[in-house]
Scaffold this motif. Structure first.
Motif, short mmCIF file in Angstrom:
data_model
loop_
_atom_site.label_atom_id
_atom_site.label_comp_id
_atom_site.label_asym_id
_atom_site.label_seq_id
_atom_site.Cartn_x
_atom_site.Cartn_y
_atom_site.Cartn_z
N ALA A 1 10.09 21.43 21.79
CA ALA A 1 10.33 22.74 22.39
C ALA A 1 11.58 22.98 22.66
N GLU A 2 12.40 22.23 23.04
CA GLU A 2 13.97 22.45 23.46
C GLU A 2 14.78 22.91 22.24
N PHE B 1 12.41 28.53 23.59
CA PHE B 1 12.65 28.04 24.77
C PHE B 1 14.12 28.32 25.13
N GLN C 1 7.06 31.70 27.26
CA GLN C 1 5.87 32.20 27.68
C GLN C 1 5.25 33.39 27.53
N TYR D 1 3.14 23.25 22.04
CA TYR D 1 3.83 22.13 22.29
C TYR D 1 3.12 21.38 23.20
N ASP E 1 4.19 19.45 25.50
CA ASP E 1 4.62 19.26 27.12
C ASP E 1 5.38 20.50 27.57
N HIS E 2 5.08 21.58 26.89
CA HIS E 2 5.61 22.94 27.57
C HIS E 2 4.60 24.11 27.19
N ALA F 1 0.57 19.78 29.63
CA ALA F 1 1.71 20.23 30.08
C ALA F 1 1.78 20.63 31.63
#
Length: 423
Positions: free
Chosen positions: A126-127, A132, A138, A335, A337-338, A373
């Motif tokens: 995601a980074e 992001f 979001q 993703y 973790d996001h 997440a």
């Protein structure tokens, strides 16, 4: 029907306009490069290009939809009426940004074809994404842009008819570990006993024994509860089982045992059953083919939906394999973790192959996040964030989907059980 005049009709242009106009707004579109046809058209119409032809409704093109191939693009993201926009255009345009080029950039996952640093599993992090880095991950920005475009159309053509879509909920449940202790075989349970003793996890040690002696139910076997909940829910639910090897030795399970196969059939009697392709099969088309065939035989139905273990998407190869296997829908576009919308939309869309420059029939079902997440969040933060995401999707009448695990609904998981029951 909305008529769009453009000098060059390309697959990219067709893909972007049809996602916004048809999939989100419910308006059929047709393209023309003949000026006479455009002038004589009596319904809603606009021109899309570098310059307007006259006083018609005009959206200025940034140029991405008439290009071919992949190259690095310098993008400046700017605030726009409570959201964001990029690919800014001139004052003659009815919109300050070329939302169609921006839509194509996000939906095609253009940035995932460009050089980037992968994570330890080979995934696009995601980074590394524009969303992001510019803090709009979001927001389902494409759906927000579509409704801005709808306002412009209604200003110029008040009689335009739109098919109003309704808000939907469609949750996914990955069941790669349907049992904590049972069906795992002697060696895995023996190692489990040793690890429990070594880490002084006595509660787990004795619980394992009681499950194996059939004195209590396996804690991960939450499927009866899920199916009973699904009966009283207005949300669609799809459950994804894995038939290949687990990600690690201890995660593997004997999927040929009768109890496992009966579980898959039991769930299939109540809701859609999908397949999680095992991580180690993902680079190998022949292994994928075997796993799909096994699921087809087990359920006596043609597999419609799949996801990839560890949420690994290697573009374009992962999706080309699914097309070759005639899988209709993929639900890996998220993703791990996001939270947020990896492709910038909460509306299912078609996979566009950038290498071949073609729109394919494979449906990509985007998710708003995974239960994993929320791990760093407190209970209050989790509740606040999840309902904020839900309200955001509801505001554009989109499809709200989260990825759960059957392990989220064990007896101690009060919040997830309540949320799943109510939503």
């Amino acid at each position: 029907m909305l008529l769009i005049h453009t000098q060059k009709i390309t697959p990219r242009l067709d893909f972007a306009f049809k996602h916004i106009c048809t999939r989100i707004l419910g308006v059929k579109v047709q393209f023309t490069s003949v000026i006479e046809d455009f002038i004589s058209h009596q319904g809603p119409k606009l021109s899309y290009g570098r310059q307007p032809m006259g006083n018609e409704l005009f959206i200025q093109s940034q140029g991405l939809l008439t290009q071919r191939g992949i190259e690095a693009i310098e993008i400046t993201v700017q605030p726009w009426q409570g959201s964001i926009g990029f690919f800014e255009v001139g004052e003659k345009s009815a919109l300050p940004f070329d939302i169609f080029s921006a839509t194509f950039y996000l939906l095609s996952r253009y940035e995932e074809y460009l050089p980037h640093l992968k994570d330890h599993l080979g995934r696009f992090p995601a980074e590394e994404s524009l969303a992001f880095q510019e803090k709009f991950l979001q927001q389902p920005v494409i759906d927000i842009w579509a409704f801005r475009f709808k306002e412009v159309l209604l200003q110029h053509f008040p009689d335009t008819q739109f098919s109003n879509r309704s808000f939907e909920k469609h949750h996914m449940v990955e069941a790669t570990q349907p049992f904590a202790y049972s069906q795992r075989g002697f060696l895995r349970n023996f190692i489990g006993y040793l690890r429990d003793l070594g880490k002084l996890r006595m509660r787990s040690f004795f619980r394992r024994g009681r499950v194996l002696l059939k004195l209590r139910k396996d804690p991960f076997d939450t499927f009866n509860w899920m199916m009973n909940t699904a009966k009283n829910s207005d949300a669609k639910i799809s459950v994804f089982f894995q038939l290949g090897d687990g990600f690690s030795f201890l995660e593997s399970i004997n999927t040929k045992r009768k109890k496992y196969r009966m579980l898959v059939k039991f769930v299939g009697d109540y809701t859609e059953v999908g397949l999680t392709f095992s991580f180690h099969s993902l680079p190998d088309y022949e292994l994928l083919k075997v796993e799909k065939h096994q699921m087809d035989e087990l359920t006596h139905r043609k597999l419609r939906s799949s996801m990839n273990d560890q949420l690994l998407v290697d573009l374009p190869h992962s999706y080309r394999n699914l097309l070759e296997l005639e899988v209709e829908k993929d639900v890996t576009m998220v993703y791990e973790d996001h939270l947020g919308f990896r492709a910038g939309t909460c509306t299912p869309f078609l996979f566009y192959d950038l290498d071949y420059e073609i729109k394919t029939p494979l449906i990509i079902h985007p998710l708003a996040g995974t239960s994993l997440a929320f791990k760093p969040y407190t209970k209050a933060e989790t509740e606040s964030e999840i309902y904020r995401l839900l309200d955001t999707v509801k505001s554009v009448n989109g499809t709200f989907s989260l990825l759960f695990s059957n392990r989220d609904f064990t007896a101690g998981q009060v919040f997830w059980r309540r949320f799943f029951s109510e939503n």
